[in-house]
Design a protein around this motif. Structure first.
Motif, PDB file in Angstrom:
ATOM      1  N   VAL A  47      53.369 -41.670   7.941  1.00 40.27           N
ATOM      2  CA  VAL A  47      54.652 -42.032   8.546  1.00 40.27           C
ATOM      3  C   VAL A  47      55.732 -41.901   7.489  1.00 40.27           C
ATOM      4  N   LEU A  48      56.759 -41.108   7.786  1.00 38.20           N
ATOM      5  CA  LEU A  48      57.915 -40.986   6.899  1.00 38.20           C
ATOM      6  C   LEU A  48      59.008 -41.914   7.407  1.00 38.20           C
ATOM      7  N   ALA A  49      59.427 -42.846   6.570  1.00 40.58           N
ATOM      8  CA  ALA A  49      60.423 -43.846   6.981  1.00 40.58           C
ATOM      9  C   ALA A  49      61.669 -43.742   6.117  1.00 40.58           C
TER      10      ALA A  49
ATOM     11  N   ALA B  68      54.852 -52.609   8.320  1.00 39.49           N
ATOM     12  CA  ALA B  68      53.693 -53.316   7.762  1.00 39.49           C
ATOM     13  C   ALA B  68      52.510 -53.238   8.724  1.00 39.49           C
ATOM     14  N   ASP B  69      52.791 -53.326  10.018  1.00 42.10           N
ATOM     15  CA  ASP B  69      51.732 -53.213  11.027  1.00 42.10           C
ATOM     16  C   ASP B  69      51.070 -51.846  10.955  1.00 42.10           C
ATOM     17  N   LEU B  70      51.873 -50.789  10.833  1.00 42.36           N
ATOM     18  CA  LEU B  70      51.312 -49.446  10.746  1.00 42.36           C
ATOM     19  C   LEU B  70      50.454 -49.294   9.491  1.00 42.36           C
ATOM     20  N   ALA B  71      50.927 -49.870   8.383  1.00 39.70           N
ATOM     21  CA  ALA B  71      50.140 -49.808   7.144  1.00 39.70           C
ATOM     22  C   ALA B  71      48.798 -50.517   7.317  1.00 39.70           C
TER      23      ALA B  71
ATOM     24  N   ARG C 154      47.153 -50.771   9.993  1.00 40.51           N
ATOM     25  CA  ARG C 154      46.323 -49.956  10.878  1.00 40.51           C
ATOM     26  C   ARG C 154      45.757 -48.726  10.172  1.00 40.51           C
ATOM     27  N   GLY C 155      46.127 -48.533   8.914  1.00 41.24           N
ATOM     28  CA  GLY C 155      45.583 -47.423   8.147  1.00 41.24           C
ATOM     29  C   GLY C 155      46.507 -46.239   7.984  1.00 41.24           C
ATOM     30  N   PHE C 156      47.727 -46.329   8.509  1.00 39.78           N
ATOM     31  CA  PHE C 156      48.685 -45.249   8.307  1.00 39.78           C
ATOM     32  C   PHE C 156      49.164 -45.247   6.847  1.00 39.78           C
ATOM     33  N   ARG C 157      49.421 -44.068   6.311  1.00 35.62           N
ATOM     34  CA  ARG C 157      50.021 -43.933   4.994  1.00 35.62           C
ATOM     35  C   ARG C 157      51.538 -43.897   5.172  1.00 35.62           C
ATOM     36  N   LEU C 158      52.251 -44.646   4.358  1.00 37.05           N
ATOM     37  CA  LEU C 158      53.706 -44.711   4.464  1.00 37.05           C
ATOM     38  C   LEU C 158      54.348 -43.914   3.339  1.00 37.05           C
ATOM     39  N   SER C 159      55.289 -43.046   3.702  1.00 33.89           N
ATOM     40  CA  SER C 159      56.169 -42.384   2.750  1.00 33.89           C
ATOM     41  C   SER C 159      57.583 -42.843   3.076  1.00 33.89           C
ATOM     42  N   ALA C 160      58.401 -43.045   2.043  1.00 31.41           N
ATOM     43  CA  ALA C 160      59.741 -43.582   2.299  1.00 31.41           C
ATOM     44  C   ALA C 160      60.712 -43.109   1.237  1.00 31.41           C
TER      45      ALA C 160
ATOM     46  N   ARG D 106      58.430 -50.156  18.270  1.00 25.19           N
ATOM     47  CA  ARG D 106      57.650 -51.321  18.711  1.00 25.19           C
ATOM     48  C   ARG D 106      56.810 -50.978  19.931  1.00 25.19           C
ATOM     49  N   ALA D 107      57.375 -50.214  20.879  1.00 30.41           N
ATOM     50  CA  ALA D 107      56.636 -49.805  22.071  1.00 30.41           C
ATOM     51  C   ALA D 107      55.455 -48.919  21.693  1.00 30.41           C
ATOM     52  N   TYR D 108      55.670 -48.019  20.721  1.00 31.00           N
ATOM     53  CA  TYR D 108      54.591 -47.134  20.262  1.00 31.00           C
ATOM     54  C   TYR D 108      53.448 -47.948  19.643  1.00 31.00           C
ATOM     55  N   ILE D 109      53.797 -48.927  18.804  1.00 34.00           N
ATOM     56  CA  ILE D 109      52.758 -49.760  18.176  1.00 34.00           C
ATOM     57  C   ILE D 109      51.991 -50.538  19.246  1.00 34.00           C
ATOM     58  N   LEU D 110      52.691 -51.030  20.259  1.00 34.64           N
ATOM     59  CA  LEU D 110      52.037 -51.721  21.345  1.00 34.64           C
ATOM     60  C   LEU D 110      51.116 -50.769  22.104  1.00 34.64           C
ATOM     61  N   ALA D 111      51.564 -49.539  22.320  1.00 35.03           N
ATOM     62  CA  ALA D 111      50.761 -48.549  23.036  1.00 35.03           C
ATOM     63  C   ALA D 111      49.495 -48.203  22.259  1.00 35.03           C
ATOM     64  N   LEU D 112      49.539 -48.283  20.930  1.00 39.15           N
ATOM     65  CA  LEU D 112      48.360 -47.964  20.128  1.00 39.15           C
ATOM     66  C   LEU D 112      47.166 -48.876  20.459  1.00 39.15           C
ATOM     67  N   GLU D 113      47.453 -50.059  20.981  1.00 38.24           N
ATOM     68  CA  GLU D 113      46.376 -50.980  21.345  1.00 38.24           C
ATOM     69  C   GLU D 113      45.533 -50.440  22.487  1.00 38.24           C
ATOM     70  N   ALA D 114      46.095 -49.503  23.257  1.00 38.68           N
ATOM     71  CA  ALA D 114      45.367 -48.934  24.397  1.00 38.68           C
ATOM     72  C   ALA D 114      44.900 -47.511  24.121  1.00 38.68           C
ATOM     73  N   ALA D 115      45.178 -47.000  22.916  1.00 38.67           N
ATOM     74  CA  ALA D 115      44.795 -45.625  22.617  1.00 38.67           C
ATOM     75  C   ALA D 115      43.279 -45.487  22.616  1.00 38.67           C
ATOM     76  N   PRO D 116      42.738 -44.451  23.275  1.00 34.59           N
ATOM     77  CA  PRO D 116      41.283 -44.284  23.341  1.00 34.59           C
ATOM     78  C   PRO D 116      40.702 -43.899  21.977  1.00 34.59           C
TER      79      PRO D 116
END
Length: 274
Positions: free
Chosen positions: A160-162, A177-180, A182-188, A264-274
């Motif tokens: 994720v580039l922020a 922080a939530d994305l981190a 979940r295992g995402f790598r953050l670039s900023a 925020r909606a995307y992070i919430l949607a990740l909870e249902a990702a197969p």
């Protein structure tokens, strides 16, 4: 613009008192305007208080969405009421129809990728060119299906580039922080990376365009970024980094969120990702 927003049915997070206030305001406005048929009232909830933004005695883009998810033919009913019929005669009764068991979301569709050089960030003018419907037993599932229907290839892992405007950094912190976690790598960019570091969130610093190479555009065009989060500072200035970041993401087919509500909606949607 409200036409560019994500709509959710039934409305999540409203207290019983807030829902009752919305109903009361709608009844007062409808009677005061002597509206027969459809009326579109927009509300905003600020610091737990309900405010009216505007009221229009007409339909809106939400009408077909609500007709579909509630099973009530709103346009047909509104036409009958406009011609003098009463709701009680149409078999629906009066008051608020009970919510259905499913959750539905309406997501906007944009054509920015077809318009080279056009600003991707949203503003007060409506820019969406359509919408899609996502249905599910819960909000995360409905959001995930809606994002897929909108053609967004949302990553479940990757980088994720922020680059976050100063005014938005505090709000963005828990989402990044939530994305981190979940295992995402953050670039900023430096300002965002320094802010994250002060709050215990690790990220890799990347150079802005004017700071040399390789910079954030280099990483974007090399396919090293899977998601971009960029909130605007000075809007549609084609020479600024933010504008170029958003355009590069769009042109490379990389999801680009300029609104933290959408993140925020995307992070919430990740909870249902197969």
């Amino acid at each position: 613009h409200s036409g560019d927003s994500i709509a959710v049915y039934p409305a999540p997070g409203l207290s019983a008192a807030q829902a009752a206030t919305i109903l009361r305001y709608t009844e007062l406005l409808s009677r005061g305007l002597r509206a027969r048929g459809l009326i579109n009232v927009q509300f905003v909830l600020h610091e737990e208080c309900v405010y009216v933004i505007e009221a229009n005695p007409r339909a809106s883009r939400t009408v077909p969405f609500l007709s579909k998810v509630t099973g009530i033919p709103l346009v047909k009913s509104a036409v009958q009421v406009s011609l003098g019929r009463r709701l009680a005669e149409l078999g629906y009764g009066t008051g608020i129809a009970p919510a259905r068991q499913h959750v539905a979301v309406k997501l906007p569709i944009f054509s920015t990728h077809k318009l080279p050089g056009v600003e991707a960030a949203l503003g007060p003018e409506m820019r969406s060119t359509g919408e899609v419907l996502g249905l599910g037993p819960d909000l995360p599932t409905a959001l995930w299906r809606g994002f897929l229907a909108a053609g967004l290839k949302l990553p479940r892992a990757g980088t994720v580039l922020a680059s976050i405007a100063d005014r938005d950094k505090e709000e963005a912190l828990p989402y990044l922080a939530d994305l981190a976690q979940r295992g995402f790598r953050l670039s900023a960019t430096q300002g965002t990376a320094d802010f994250l570091a002060r709050h215990g969130v690790t990220s890799r610093k990347v150079l802005k365009i004017r700071e040399g190479t390789p910079n954030l555009l280099t990483h974007l065009r090399a396919g090293e970024v899977d998601l971009v989060v960029n909130t605007t500072t000075q809007g549609q200035n084609a020479r600024r980094d933010g504008f170029l970041i958003r355009r590069a993401a769009i042109e490379s087919g990389i999801p680009c969120f300029t609104s933290l509500d959408t993140l925020r909606a995307y992070i919430l949607a990740l909870e249902a990702a197969p």
